[in-house]
Write a protein that holds these residues in place. Structure first.
Motif, mmCIF file in Angstrom:
data_model
loop_
_atom_site.group_PDB
_atom_site.id
_atom_site.type_symbol
_atom_site.label_atom_id
_atom_site.label_comp_id
_atom_site.label_asym_id
_atom_site.label_seq_id
_atom_site.Cartn_x
_atom_site.Cartn_y
_atom_site.Cartn_z
ATOM 1 N N ALA A 1 0.783 -1.290 0.099
ATOM 2 C CA ALA A 1 -0.033 -0.083 -0.071
ATOM 3 C C ALA A 1 0.875 1.301 -0.087
ATOM 4 N N LEU A 2 0.419 2.293 -0.475
ATOM 5 C CA LEU A 2 1.152 3.596 -0.661
ATOM 6 C C LEU A 2 1.028 4.304 0.673
ATOM 7 N N THR A 3 2.139 4.584 1.371
ATOM 8 C CA THR A 3 2.323 5.225 2.434
ATOM 9 C C THR A 3 3.020 6.616 2.429
ATOM 10 N N THR A 4 3.899 7.032 1.473
ATOM 11 C CA THR A 4 4.334 8.244 1.402
ATOM 12 C C THR A 4 3.990 8.748 -0.043
ATOM 13 N N LEU A 5 3.302 10.183 -0.140
ATOM 14 C CA LEU A 5 3.023 10.863 -1.365
ATOM 15 C C LEU A 5 3.529 12.022 -1.514
ATOM 16 N N ASP A 6 4.293 12.298 -2.355
ATOM 17 C CA ASP A 6 4.964 13.654 -2.549
ATOM 18 C C ASP A 6 4.329 14.290 -3.646
ATOM 19 N N LEU A 7 3.263 15.446 -3.355
ATOM 20 C CA LEU A 7 2.974 16.267 -4.535
ATOM 21 C C LEU A 7 3.521 17.509 -4.539
ATOM 22 N N GLY A 8 4.698 17.844 -4.223
ATOM 23 C CA GLY A 8 5.359 19.023 -3.894
ATOM 24 C C GLY A 8 5.396 19.740 -5.514
ATOM 25 N N SER A 9 5.264 20.997 -5.528
ATOM 26 C CA SER A 9 5.405 21.953 -6.618
ATOM 27 C C SER A 9 4.513 21.544 -7.842
ATOM 28 N N LEU B 1 -8.096 12.072 2.121
ATOM 29 C CA LEU B 1 -7.318 11.824 3.409
ATOM 30 C C LEU B 1 -8.502 11.448 4.647
ATOM 31 N N LYS B 2 -9.825 11.900 4.222
ATOM 32 C CA LYS B 2 -10.691 11.448 5.267
ATOM 33 C C LYS B 2 -11.015 10.043 5.244
ATOM 34 N N ASP B 3 -10.776 9.478 4.108
ATOM 35 C CA ASP B 3 -10.974 7.930 3.798
ATOM 36 C C ASP B 3 -9.898 7.116 3.772
ATOM 37 N N ASN B 4 -8.615 7.776 3.859
ATOM 38 C CA ASN B 4 -7.305 6.935 3.750
ATOM 39 C C ASN B 4 -6.986 6.731 4.934
ATOM 40 N N MET B 5 -6.610 5.241 5.187
ATOM 41 C CA MET B 5 -6.127 4.829 6.710
ATOM 42 C C MET B 5 -4.795 4.301 6.465
ATOM 43 N N VAL B 6 -4.082 4.439 5.548
ATOM 44 C CA VAL B 6 -2.668 3.894 5.213
ATOM 45 C C VAL B 6 -1.693 5.043 5.155
ATOM 46 N N LEU B 7 -2.118 5.997 4.209
ATOM 47 C CA LEU B 7 -1.082 7.100 4.088
ATOM 48 C C LEU B 7 -0.380 7.546 5.332
ATOM 49 N N THR B 8 1.056 7.676 5.356
ATOM 50 C CA THR B 8 1.558 8.264 6.802
ATOM 51 C C THR B 8 2.438 9.505 6.387
ATOM 52 N N THR B 9 2.936 9.679 5.183
ATOM 53 C CA THR B 9 3.814 11.021 4.845
ATOM 54 C C THR B 9 3.045 11.533 3.757
ATOM 55 N N LEU B 10 2.705 12.985 3.738
ATOM 56 C CA LEU B 10 2.191 13.685 2.631
ATOM 57 C C LEU B 10 3.054 14.936 2.722
ATOM 58 N N SER B 11 3.562 15.350 1.349
ATOM 59 C CA SER B 11 4.379 16.491 1.170
ATOM 60 C C SER B 11 3.445 17.425 0.183
ATOM 61 N N LEU B 12 2.932 18.522 0.606
ATOM 62 C CA LEU B 12 2.344 19.413 -0.358
ATOM 63 C C LEU B 12 2.969 20.817 -0.480
ATOM 64 N N THR C 1 -3.732 8.091 10.710
ATOM 65 C CA THR C 1 -2.589 7.691 10.336
ATOM 66 C C THR C 1 -1.484 8.418 9.942
ATOM 67 N N LEU C 2 -1.783 9.601 9.244
ATOM 68 C CA LEU C 2 -0.724 10.434 8.775
ATOM 69 C C LEU C 2 -0.108 11.079 10.044
ATOM 70 N N ALA C 3 1.233 10.700 9.786
ATOM 71 C CA ALA C 3 2.153 11.226 10.782
ATOM 72 C C ALA C 3 3.141 12.382 10.256
ATOM 73 N N ASP D 1 4.087 17.843 5.161
ATOM 74 C CA ASP D 1 4.915 19.043 4.785
ATOM 75 C C ASP D 1 3.996 19.972 3.961
ATOM 76 N N LEU D 2 4.062 21.059 4.617
ATOM 77 C CA LEU D 2 3.446 22.361 3.820
ATOM 78 C C LEU D 2 4.297 23.476 3.600
ATOM 79 N N PHE D 3 5.582 23.187 3.490
ATOM 80 C CA PHE D 3 6.860 24.133 3.255
ATOM 81 C C PHE D 3 6.376 25.167 2.056
ATOM 82 N N ASN D 4 6.776 26.300 2.158
ATOM 83 C CA ASN D 4 6.705 27.365 1.124
ATOM 84 C C ASN D 4 5.242 27.364 0.490
ATOM 85 N N ASN D 5 4.227 27.697 1.238
ATOM 86 C CA ASN D 5 2.788 27.871 0.640
ATOM 87 C C ASN D 5 2.602 29.535 0.915
ATOM 88 N N ASN D 6 1.150 29.645 1.145
ATOM 89 C CA ASN D 6 0.850 31.020 1.343
ATOM 90 C C ASN D 6 -0.114 30.911 2.807
#
Length: 105
Positions: free
Chosen positions: A1-9, A24-35, A57-59, A62-67
């Protein structure tokens, strides 16, 4: 299962975070998310925050450099009161200032 998702830039913006928040409300597997670097503002932060009030489950988020401003920081702070799973939160290079930081704790 997908546990890390990087959607940066990816120019997701506030509109895109609405869809991510719903997923994310339905996902109980993802632990790392980069936006990072996605032009997410206070409205988008609200969508994400509502999701991690429910998601246990999200541990790492990453919301670096947004507004994100004070209002977005308040949304995050409220969500953190309900979510004990999130252990890493990157808000570097946003516009939360000291007032916003107080909301996060």
């Amino acid at each position: 299962a997908l546990t890390t998702l990087d959607l940066g830039s990816n120019e997701i913006g506030d509109t895109g975070t609405q869809h991510i928040g719903e997923a994310l409300k339905d996902n109980m597997v993802l632990t790392t998310l980069s936006l990072s670097e996605n032009e997410i503002g206070d409205e988008g932060t609200q969508h994400i925050s509502e999701a991690f009030k429910i998601n246990k489950t999200l541990a790492s988020l990453d919301l670096f450099n947004n507004n994100i401003g004070v209002e977005g920081a308040w949304c995050i702070g409220e969500a953190l009161k309900m979510n004990k799973a999130l252990t890493t939160l990157d808000l570097e290079r946003n516009c939360i200032a000291s007032e916003g930081a107080q909301h996060i704790g």
